[in-house]
Scaffold this active site. Structure first.
Site, PDB file in Angstrom:
ATOM      1  N   GLU A  80       0.959  -1.212  -0.005  1.00 36.62           N
ATOM      2  CA  GLU A  80      -0.065   0.034  -0.019  1.00 36.62           C
ATOM      3  C   GLU A  80       0.749   1.288   0.213  1.00 36.62           C
ATOM      4  O   GLU A  80       0.515   2.298   1.097  1.00 36.62           O
ATOM      5  CB  GLU A  80      -1.024  -0.115   1.095  1.00 36.62           C
ATOM      6  CG  GLU A  80      -1.815  -1.294   1.151  1.00 36.62           C
ATOM      7  CD  GLU A  80      -3.088  -1.266   2.219  1.00 36.62           C
ATOM      8  OE1 GLU A  80      -3.108  -0.273   3.175  1.00 36.62           O
ATOM      9  OE2 GLU A  80      -4.109  -1.867   1.947  1.00 36.62           O
TER      10      GLU A  80
ATOM     11  N   GLU B  85      -5.280  -8.671  -0.130  1.00 30.89           N
ATOM     12  CA  GLU B  85      -6.002  -8.279   0.866  1.00 30.89           C
ATOM     13  C   GLU B  85      -7.397  -8.319   0.779  1.00 30.89           C
ATOM     14  O   GLU B  85      -7.992  -7.060  -0.021  1.00 30.89           O
ATOM     15  CB  GLU B  85      -5.603  -6.886   1.642  1.00 30.89           C
ATOM     16  CG  GLU B  85      -4.246  -7.301   2.440  1.00 30.89           C
ATOM     17  CD  GLU B  85      -3.815  -6.024   3.121  1.00 30.89           C
ATOM     18  OE1 GLU B  85      -4.824  -5.314   3.820  1.00 30.89           O
ATOM     19  OE2 GLU B  85      -2.491  -5.589   3.191  1.00 30.89           O
TER      20      GLU B  85
HETATM   21  O1  AHR Z   1      -5.054  -5.929   7.136  1.00 26.53           O
HETATM   22  C1  AHR Z   1      -4.838  -4.868   7.826  1.00 26.53           C
HETATM   23  C2  AHR Z   1      -4.065  -3.657   7.248  1.00 26.53           C
HETATM   24  O2  AHR Z   1      -5.087  -3.224   6.239  1.00 26.53           O
HETATM   25  C3  AHR Z   1      -2.885  -4.101   6.373  1.00 26.53           C
HETATM   26  O3  AHR Z   1      -1.823  -3.885   7.216  1.00 26.53           O
HETATM   27  C4  AHR Z   1      -2.816  -2.914   5.396  1.00 26.53           C
HETATM   28  O4  AHR Z   1      -2.069  -3.289   4.350  1.00 26.53           O
HETATM   29  C5  AHR Z   1      -4.110  -2.590   5.258  1.00 26.53           C
HETATM   30  O5  AHR Z   1      -4.494  -1.345   5.064  1.00 26.53           O
END
Ligand code: AHR
Length: 502
Positions: free
Chosen positions: A173, A292
């Site tokens: 990110e 994610e």
């Molecule tokens: O999964 C929790 C967080 O969400 C992670 O650290 C990040 O990559 C995302 O914003």
């Protein structure tokens, strides 16, 4: 009763599903590692300090790949802190989550744990505070066989054979202002390309994931992907997508349509990748790593009160409801529908932190409601993805119009000779009399109908009541007329219809 219909064609349109679609994620965050997978002294801990109650639940899920060690955490992480004798490992401030990191667990221990859960490592590297130099050293440590400083260091740490880690994320990110040392698309793209170049010189067999936007609502979404791909296209195999969904307004009809938002997000990123491909006159296709995804909203407010600089606080411990499980089912349907381009996906995360598996400090581990749809997809969603031609009544909600009540995808597993249909009924008050035209399958025998339905939308599991929200396994009794089956799909339900084609 309202009617719907579904038709599946056996031949021609199947898309192979990469097993890594059922991946997950463990970050050094909250109690995912400490008190989650690792808790020496716990009654279930093995000789390495890993909780065997957690290992059992993870093994059942058959998770093929697990992303590690972050997440936001990785952007401030020194991998060297987590290898070698434990007594020499430093405790550091983690600026991603404002906690203290003891480094008792690092890649050495995590790789050992992965063997116990029969999974593979998807390693993220720090492109926040660090860069190409550390990445190449970590790769030399992990994948080079010996006779160099870092490979010999690994051997001196007791691991003679290389880890041979195949899949690597180039940072996390990097567009997000919350990220440690976030970057512009140009800054990131150049750094990722140079890092990738060095990494592939060391081990050309690895696969690399470039960071896409942190989510589809980022103001730079789209432009970020174009710039990053422009700079990294020749060096990477995947671009990442991240997105979390939540019922912030307690508007369940809109919430249950959120997998259509995921669907749009995937289509947009595919289009950007293919535009870049066309622009370069390239034969190379970039695929997607949705590394994610999950529901995350229950703890957003309460977590703001967590004290800083403590070890392993209870953070992001969302307790999932029945409606969350329905949406997770819908999100899985969407991922399977896009199996031609989404090759890796990681349910974020796996233990204690926005997770299907929760642990009690002194007692056992238990399954959240979302554990079940994920389990079903992981067990029965392997093979080829076959589209379902659906005709369903629709509804309008605050965020969208004409949302179909039914959503579905099917998977054919040639080896097992099994056909599975995953079905979500989003309607909160209508059962649907559904006909299934499966005439292109010569032989079909119902195996079972797994269903989650009939629970209050906000029902949850807990350690004290771990079976409050769980599926029923019923015989698959379908009424058949000339190869067309019919079934009443209950309102607000997640369904798995399993057939043998033997
Ligand atoms: O999964 C929790 C967080 O969400 C992670 O650290 C990040 O990559 C995302 O914003």
């Amino acid at each position: 009763m309202k009617q719907a219909s579904a038709r599946i064609e056996r031949s021609g349109m199947g898309m192979p599903i990469d097993n890594r679609l059922y991946g997950s994620f463990i970050e050094h965050l909250g109690r995912a590692v400490y008190g989650g997978i690792y808790q020496p002294g716990h009654p279930s801990a093995d000789k390495n300090g890993f909780r065997t109650d957690v290992i059992d639940l993870v093994r059942q899920l058959r998770v093929p790949i697990i992303r590690y060690p972050g997440g936001n955490f990785v952007s401030g992480y020194n991998w060297e802190d987590g290898v070698g004798p434990k007594e020499n490992r430093p405790t550091r401030l983690d600026l991603a989550w404002f906690t203290k990191e003891t480094n008792e667990v690092g890649m050495q221990e995590f790789a050992q744990w992965l063997e116990e859960v029969d999974s593979e490592l998807m390693m993220a590297i720090n492109l926040g505070t660090r860069g190409a130099d550390e990445a190449r050293n970590l790769l030399e440590y992990s994948n080079h066989k010996g006779g160099t400083y870092y490979s010999d260091l690994r051997i001196s740490h007791g691991h003679k054979d290389p880890y041979n880690i195949k899949t690597w994320c180039l940072g996390n990110e990097m567009d997000g202002p919350w990220q440690i040392c976030s970057k512009t698309a140009h800054e990131y793209g150049r750094l990722a390309a140079e890092t990738a170049k060095l990494m592939k010189w060391i081990d050309p067999s690895i696969e690399l994931v470039a960071c896409g936007s942190s989510n589809s609502k980022m103001p730079t979404f789209g432009k970020w992907e174009s710039t990053v791909l422009d700079l990294t296209y020749d060096h990477v195999e995947y671009i990442s997508l991240h997105e979390y969904y939540g019922n912030f307004d307690n508007d369940t009809p809109s919430y249950l349509a959120s997998n259509l938002v995921m669907d749009n997000f995937i289509k947009s990123v595919v289009n950007i990748c293919d535009a870049e491909k066309a622009k370069r006159h390239s034969n190379k296709q970039i695929n997607l790593s949705f590394d994610e995804w999950n529901v995350w909203f229950h703890t957003k407010e309460s977590d703001k009160k967590i004290e800083h600089w403590i070890e392993a606080p209870h953070r992001l411990e969302d307790i999932y409801t029945f409606e969350d499980a329905l949406l997770v089912g819908g999100l899985l349907i969407t991922l399977i529908k896009h199996a031609d381009r989404v090759k890796i996906a990681c349910l974020a995360q796996l233990v204690n932190v926005i997770a299907p598996i929760m642990t009690e400090e002194k007692e056992g581990a238990w399954m959240q409601s979302i554990y079940h749809p994920f389990l079903h997809a992981s067990l029965y969603g392997r093979g080829e993805s076959l589209p379902v031609q659906l005709s369903s009544p629709t509804y309008d909600c605050k965020k969208m119009e004409q949302v179909p009540y039914l959503d579905a995808v099917s998977v054919f597993n040639e080896e097992q000779q099994e056909l599975t249909i995953f079905l979500l009924n989003r309607s909160l008050d209508e059962d649907l009399e559904t006909s299934f035209d499966l005439r292109s399958f010569e032989k079909l025998k119902g195996i079972e109908h797994i269903v989650m339905e009939g629970f209050p939308l906000k029902a949850v599991n807990s350690f004290a009541n771990p079976h409050a929200v769980e599926p029923k396994r019923l015989p698959l009794h379908l009424v058949q007329k000339g190869g067309i089956f019919s079934l009443v799909v209950k309102k607000a339900s997640w369904n798995v219809l399993r057939f043998s084609t033997l």
